[in-house]
Design a protein around this motif. Structure first.
Motif, PDB file in Angstrom:
ATOM      1  N   ASN A  26       0.871  -1.179   0.000  1.00  0.00           N
ATOM      2  CA  ASN A  26       0.000   0.000   0.000  1.00  0.00           C
ATOM      3  C   ASN A  26       0.907   1.228   0.000  1.00  0.00           C
ATOM      4  O   ASN A  26       1.215   1.808   1.047  1.00  0.00           O
ATOM      5  CB  ASN A  26      -0.910  -0.013   1.234  1.00  0.00           C
ATOM      6  N   SER A  27       1.338   1.624  -1.183  1.00  0.00           N
ATOM      7  CA  SER A  27       2.391   2.630  -1.306  1.00  0.00           C
ATOM      8  C   SER A  27       1.967   3.989  -0.749  1.00  0.00           C
ATOM      9  O   SER A  27       2.787   4.714  -0.182  1.00  0.00           O
ATOM     10  CB  SER A  27       2.819   2.779  -2.772  1.00  0.00           C
ATOM     11  N   TRP A  28       0.690   4.358  -0.911  1.00  0.00           N
ATOM     12  CA  TRP A  28       0.243   5.665  -0.418  1.00  0.00           C
ATOM     13  C   TRP A  28       0.504   5.773   1.088  1.00  0.00           C
ATOM     14  O   TRP A  28       1.125   6.735   1.561  1.00  0.00           O
ATOM     15  CB  TRP A  28      -1.238   5.871  -0.710  1.00  0.00           C
ATOM     16  N   ASN A  29       0.036   4.770   1.848  1.00  0.00           N
ATOM     17  CA  ASN A  29       0.206   4.812   3.295  1.00  0.00           C
ATOM     18  C   ASN A  29       1.677   4.749   3.696  1.00  0.00           C
ATOM     19  O   ASN A  29       2.128   5.487   4.579  1.00  0.00           O
ATOM     20  CB  ASN A  29      -0.555   3.645   3.941  1.00  0.00           C
ATOM     21  N   ILE A  30       2.425   3.846   3.055  1.00  0.00           N
ATOM     22  CA  ILE A  30       3.836   3.674   3.403  1.00  0.00           C
ATOM     23  C   ILE A  30       4.619   4.947   3.136  1.00  0.00           C
ATOM     24  O   ILE A  30       5.421   5.396   3.972  1.00  0.00           O
ATOM     25  CB  ILE A  30       4.448   2.499   2.615  1.00  0.00           C
ATOM     26  N   TYR A  31       4.406   5.532   1.976  1.00  0.00           N
ATOM     27  CA  TYR A  31       5.127   6.765   1.645  1.00  0.00           C
ATOM     28  C   TYR A  31       4.770   7.898   2.603  1.00  0.00           C
ATOM     29  O   TYR A  31       5.637   8.676   3.015  1.00  0.00           O
ATOM     30  CB  TYR A  31       4.821   7.197   0.204  1.00  0.00           C
ATOM     31  N   LEU A  32       3.484   8.017   2.951  1.00  0.00           N
ATOM     32  CA  LEU A  32       3.071   9.106   3.826  1.00  0.00           C
ATOM     33  C   LEU A  32       3.652   8.927   5.231  1.00  0.00           C
ATOM     34  O   LEU A  32       4.112   9.891   5.853  1.00  0.00           O
ATOM     35  CB  LEU A  32       1.546   9.190   3.893  1.00  0.00           C
TER      36      LEU A  32
END
Length: 521
Positions: free
Chosen positions: A71-77
């Motif tokens: 889940n790239s959105w959550n990980i990046y944020l």
């Protein structure tokens, strides 16, 4: 297996309402969100204990691993938060924050100037609301602390320049998203001759909440209009209590770090400048790559429409951290100080990360319960046409408040508003769409489970519920003014009449608030 027995029904309101009320009355955010999540899980699984446990496990895993991939959105944020915590701590350890505060003391004459400068920075850094709240908070906090401005007031300054600016700025992540939604809606209804950007610009003066939230913030900063719980927080700040120490350290706080004596102002401004420009570059670059993949020509607006906000924030912060490390090494800062700062900075963001993870989880639960759709369905009854802009404003506000997401509210409510306009009076489509945008920002401002509200608290190093409670009276004042404006607009079908109504009520409100504040002084 989930059964979704209570999806899109009045019971779907129960988890967010319980979580919000508990958060307000108990001041325990994680506990309150946890109760809301559990309640939503049992509703979704028709009160099956085993299925509820399985469902909750899936939701937690989904925060990091979704549909067979990260889940790239959550990980990046989350990575962005950690990196920003490190940058902020290193700026503190290097003595740059102290140097900036000392310099500002000679240039910024009083509390009013400090608040106005914070507001100005919030209006200038408008590319994304997350970015706005966290970065402006890092820059302004040493200054507002120097003049004993409460962290709650700083959080209000950040939150009320973030979303209101982004929602009326076409060159921002919000503006691009809204333009894309509106473009699809207009095309679906046959308005192919209307330029999507020009339509967005036409809607700016119709967004009463954003306009008057900014004007009220300006008056609060300039006149010291401290009302409701904010007044007590400001009185406490004058005694040196910038936040409620009885509740422990707020998210993002680093009070026990050593500070070097040879810090320079450049040590604060250069990393932040690098961070801003790097993030802007990655937003444009990722959006440009997405356009190229679609075979479309590059445009700045198109790039923002297709940008990957979370990864841009993360990589921008990585470049910002690298520049900060380079500066402290050149400064000759003790290696142990550097390591201590990075560890403390990352650790300081953990409370905010925990709240975000719980907020994302309850948002997923609310999404599956289709709470937003239920709220939107309330607008489809037999409502007089003249009241539709006002009704849509209220429903969008309640939807954003209940779900904690303005973007989700845009996605749900904008198509409904357009359909209602097509079924009644097409000339009122833009005002009705604008009322949804305004209502969603209002609800987002009031909601304890909103991620933008959470990050404004983090950027200010303020206890989250303290920010929600102190900002609420200001948000309600602007909402009441906006509601009157949309009511007049609906009956007169005149934007000018709506703006004049809001302006008159705004002036009266400011006069009344000023009289009350003077009486207390």
């Amino acid at each position: 297996m989930t059964t979704l027995s209570y999806a899109d029904s009045a019971l779907s309101l129960l988890p967010p309402v319980v979580a919000i009320l508990l958060a307000i009355f108990t001041r325990r955010v994680l506990f309150s969100l946890g109760i809301g999540i559990l309640l939503g899980a049992v509703l979704i699984t028709d009160f099956s204990v085993m299925s509820s446990g399985q469902y909750l496990g899936e939701q937690v895993v989904g925060l990091f691993w979704d549909d067979g991939s990260i889940n790239s959105w959550n990980i990046y944020l989350l990575g962005f938060l950690i990196l920003l915590g490190m940058i902020t701590a290193l700026i503190t350890v290097s003595g740059a924050a102290k140097a900036f505060a000392d310099w500002a003391r000679t240039k910024i004459r009083n509390k009013r100037d400090a608040k106005l400068l914070t507001m100005f920075l919030g209006c200038v850094i408008f590319i994304d609301d997350y970015f706005n709240s966290l970065v402006v908070g890092s820059v302004a906090r040493p200054l507002t602390d120097r003049y004993y401005i409460s962290r709650s007031k700083l959080a209000y300054l950040l939150d009320s320049t973030a979303a209101p600016i982004c929602v009326i700025s076409p060159v921002s992540s919000w503006g691009a998203y809204i333009i894309a939604l509106i473009g699809g809606i207009l095309t679906a209804h046959g308005f192919t001759d209307s330029g999507h950007l020009s339509v967005f610009i036409q809607m700016i003066p119709m967004n009463f909440y954003a306009i008057f939230a900014l004007l009220l913030l300006l008056c609060v900063a300039f006149m010291g209009l401290d009302i409701g719980p904010m007044r007590q927080h400001e009185l406490n700040a004058q005694k040196g209590n910038l936040y409620d120490e009885a509740k422990g350290l707020p998210p993002g706080a680093n009070t026990d770090l050593p500070e070097a004596d040879n810090g320079k102002i450049l040590g604060l401004f250069l990393p932040i400048t690098v961070l801003v420009f790097s993030t802007f570059y990655f937003m444009v670059s990722s959006g440009g790559d997405a356009l190229a993949d679609k075979g479309l020509e590059f445009s700045l607006l198109g790039a923002f429409e297709n940008t990957d906000v979370a990864s841009s924030l993360f990589f921008g912060a990585a470049v910002g951290l690298a520049s900060t490390l380079a500066l402290v090494l050149i400064q000759g800062l003790n290696k142990s100080y550097i390591l201590q700062g990075m560890v403390a900075g990352a650790r300081s963001m953990l409370p905010a990360i925990y709240i975000l993870l719980f907020a994302w989880t309850i948002a997923g639960v609310i999404g599956q319960l289709e709470t937003g759709k239920y709220m939107a369905s309330l607008a489809t009854g037999n409502i007089p046409f003249a009241l539709l802009p006002a009704v849509l404003f209220v429903l969008a506000g309640l939807t954003a408040f209940s779900t904690g997401t303005s973007w989700g509210t845009f996605g749900i409510m904008l198509p409904i508003a357009a359909d209602m306009a097509m079924g009644t009076h097409t000339n009122m489509m833009l005002p009705m769409l604008a009322s949804v945008l305004a209502g969603a920002v209002f609800g987002d401002h009031c909601s304890p489970i909103s991620d933008t509200t959470i990050l404004s608290s983090t950027g200010a190093n303020c206890h989250h519920i303290d920010h929600v409670i102190t900002q609420l009276p200001y948000a309600l004042i602007v909402a009441a003014i906006s509601l009157a404006g949309y009511t007049v607009l609906g009956f007169t079908e005149s934007l000018a009449a709506g703006l004049v109504t809001c302006s008159i009520l705004f002036v009266i409100t400011i006069i009344v608030l000023k009289i009350k504040v003077n009486r207390r002084a």
